[in-house]
Scaffold this motif. Structure first.
Motif, PDB file in Angstrom:
ATOM      1  N   UNK A  86      24.245  63.926  55.436  1.00 59.83           N
ATOM      2  CA  UNK A  86      25.605  64.413  54.049  1.00 59.83           C
ATOM      3  C   UNK A  86      26.292  63.215  53.423  1.00 59.83           C
ATOM      4  N   UNK A  87      27.449  62.840  53.695  1.00 59.30           N
ATOM      5  CA  UNK A  87      28.534  62.046  52.951  1.00 59.30           C
ATOM      6  C   UNK A  87      27.286  60.426  52.559  1.00 59.30           C
ATOM      7  N   UNK A  88      26.579  60.281  53.677  1.00 57.52           N
ATOM      8  CA  UNK A  88      25.711  58.933  53.019  1.00 57.52           C
ATOM      9  C   UNK A  88      24.905  59.363  51.453  1.00 57.52           C
ATOM     10  N   UNK A  89      24.356  60.512  51.606  1.00 54.64           N
ATOM     11  CA  UNK A  89      22.920  61.284  50.579  1.00 54.64           C
ATOM     12  C   UNK A  89      24.361  61.692  49.352  1.00 54.64           C
ATOM     13  N   UNK A  90      25.320  61.815  49.566  1.00 51.35           N
ATOM     14  CA  UNK A  90      25.934  61.733  47.981  1.00 51.35           C
ATOM     15  C   UNK A  90      26.683  60.752  47.448  1.00 51.35           C
ATOM     16  N   UNK A  91      26.805  60.009  48.637  1.00 53.19           N
ATOM     17  CA  UNK A  91      27.277  58.346  48.376  1.00 53.19           C
ATOM     18  C   UNK A  91      26.772  57.607  47.462  1.00 53.19           C
ATOM     19  N   UNK A  92      25.259  57.849  47.753  1.00 56.87           N
ATOM     20  CA  UNK A  92      23.921  57.046  47.648  1.00 56.87           C
ATOM     21  C   UNK A  92      23.478  57.785  45.913  1.00 56.87           C
ATOM     22  N   UNK A  93      23.842  58.797  45.681  1.00 60.47           N
ATOM     23  CA  UNK A  93      23.401  60.092  44.923  1.00 60.47           C
ATOM     24  C   UNK A  93      24.996  59.141  43.730  1.00 60.47           C
TER      25      UNK A  93
END
Length: 469
Positions: A293-300
């Protein structure tokens, strides 16, 4: 000794923040540091803190970039239709507003992430609560309880932990619990109704007249009339609660109320469907666990900023606009890491759990599911879900198995405390909630604990009535 010190540390923390003698950040850092010295392990404080920070760093990163992402989505107008729809339903009626808060929080909770739920719910409802001088702790309390019930979804965390700890299938735990959880959610809606009636009685009967000229909505007119029929004067700026705020705070609140201004420069109507698809894709990726999830929000967040605000100065302006929330929340998470690090590192949490199990009377063996349901309230409030489900639940399940209580019953009973757990000082998402709502954590705690505990007990009673637990 460690058991006593553990409970004393938690009690000291709660008393000091509820009496507003210390800020949550200071209390989360200084109190465990002091108790670490009392335990005689002051020399290892650094190790405990680093371990706690390391374990919560992904959560802090997720919250930081999630706040930026959803802040940008609010800026560009993604949630404007939702906000307008809720406003039309609520019609400035305090009862409808509180019920609408619970419904919105429950719906958004389907994504399984508490922080996301609170950011969207507060962003939508905060301006209305402020303008009508409604109690903000009612908003935070109702949102936390609705999210707590929905947090039992298999992808929400607790159910998966219980399944993993007891080597069960998550669907076997969750599906039979649906009727009891539905009763719990209904209880939150009913409670919201009565809290709303109380707010209506306190404030009087209000009406909302929206001035709409096609897409040129430029202002919202609030007309308040008390029960006696006298009209309240229309004011462009008001303060919430019983306290008074500074002119700067009032101006900021007024600006936040204008979040629906169709002429605000941050709107990106031509990119609406891009942003909607990006958000749906992001939530889908979270549920399917394609990436952490942290990676997803960082990319998002990076993609949302780049596409919606291609010019560097505009990107900096958006980051600066949300920096306050980012700093407050991430700072609180890292402070909580000190608290959890000391609790776990010194062994206090293990001794507390063992003591709780040992004090259970022998005669309660055949009723271990009921005992587990009751214990889930204080234990999931005073310790992390990981600590409860991986440390305490297996011990309780073993004791229950000796008396013929199945692991499935124990797992279902362990979910009962989640409505209260979501307001625990060890849950990072709650700091998003109180931070964005500008509510003192102590005030939120004093208000929500009794109602959340009642919701938990209703779920437990429904589970027993339906033969689930």
């Amino acid at each position: 000794m460690l058991t006593i010190l553990g409970f004393a540390m938690i009690a000291t923390f709660l008393v000091l923040i509820m009496m507003k003698k210390m800020s949550p950040i200071a209390a989360l850092v200084l109190i465990p540091a002091l108790f670490c010295v009392f335990v005689g392990k002051g020399a290892k404080l650094g190790d405990y803190v680093i371990e706690g920070v390391t374990s919560l760093a992904p959560t802090a990163a997720m919250l930081m970039f999630a706040i930026v992402y959803f802040g940008v989505m609010i800026d560009v107008g993604l949630f404007d239709p939702i906000v307008r729809g809720i406003l039309k339903f609520c019609k400035a009626d305090p009862m409808r507003i509180v019920v609408g808060t619970a419904i919105l929080a429950a719906i958004v909770s389907l994504d399984g992430d508490g922080s996301t739920t609170f950011m969207i719910t507060v962003s939508a409802m905060y301006p209305l609560y402020k303008r009508l001088k409604m109690s903000l702790v009612v908003m935070t309390g109702v949102a936390a309880m609705a999210n707590g019930v929905m947090n039992t979804l298999p992808w929400g965390g607790p159910t998966a932990r219980a399944a993993t700890a007891l080597k069960l299938d998550a669907s076997d735990i969750f599906v039979p619990m649906i009727p009891a959880l539905a009763v719990g959610l209904l209880a939150v809606f009913v409670l919201s109704y009565f809290l709303g009636l109380r707010e209506r009685k306190r404030l009087g009967v209000l009406t909302l007249n929206e001035v709409l000229v096609e897409e040129k909505e430029t202002e919202t007119v609030l007309v308040g009339s008390a029960g006696s029929g006298s009209a309240a004067a229309k004011s462009p700026v008001t303060t919430g609660g019983s306290g008074s705020g500074t002119d700067a705070e009032d101006t900021e609140d007024d600006e936040r109320f204008q979040a629906l201004d169709p002429d605000r420069p941050t709107l990106r109507p031509k990119l609406y469907w891009f942003n909607a698809l990006l958000t749906v894709g992001l939530l889908t990726a979270m549920i399917m666990e394609w990436l952490p999830i942290p990676v997803l929000f960082l990319l998002g967040a990076a993609l949302a900023l780049t596409v919606n605000f291609p010019h560097i100065p505009d990107q900096k302006a958006r980051l600066a606009a949300h920096a306050d929330n980012v700093l407050n929340v991430s700072g609180m998470v890292f402070a909580a890491a000190v608290f959890t690090g000391v609790l776990q590192g010194t062994g206090m949490v293990d001794h507390m759990a063992k003591w709780m199990v040992d004090v259970i009377p022998e005669g309660m063996g055949p009723h271990m599911a009921l005992v587990t349901g009751v214990l889930s309230l204080p234990l999931t409030y005073f310790m992390s879900n990981d600590g409860f489900y991986f440390g305490v639940l297996p011990v309780l399940a073993e004791a229950g198995a000796a008396h013929g209580v199945t692991p499935l019953e124990m797992a279902r009973a362990s979910l009962v405390g989640q409505p209260l757990h979501m307001s625990s000082p060890l849950v990072p998402a709650v700091y998003v909630l109180v931070g964005m709502a500008k509510v003192e954590f102590g005030d939120h705690t004093k208000f929500v604990v009794k109602w959340a505990a009642l919701t938990c007990l209703i779920i437990l009673a429904a589970g027993m009535l339906f033969g689930i637990i």
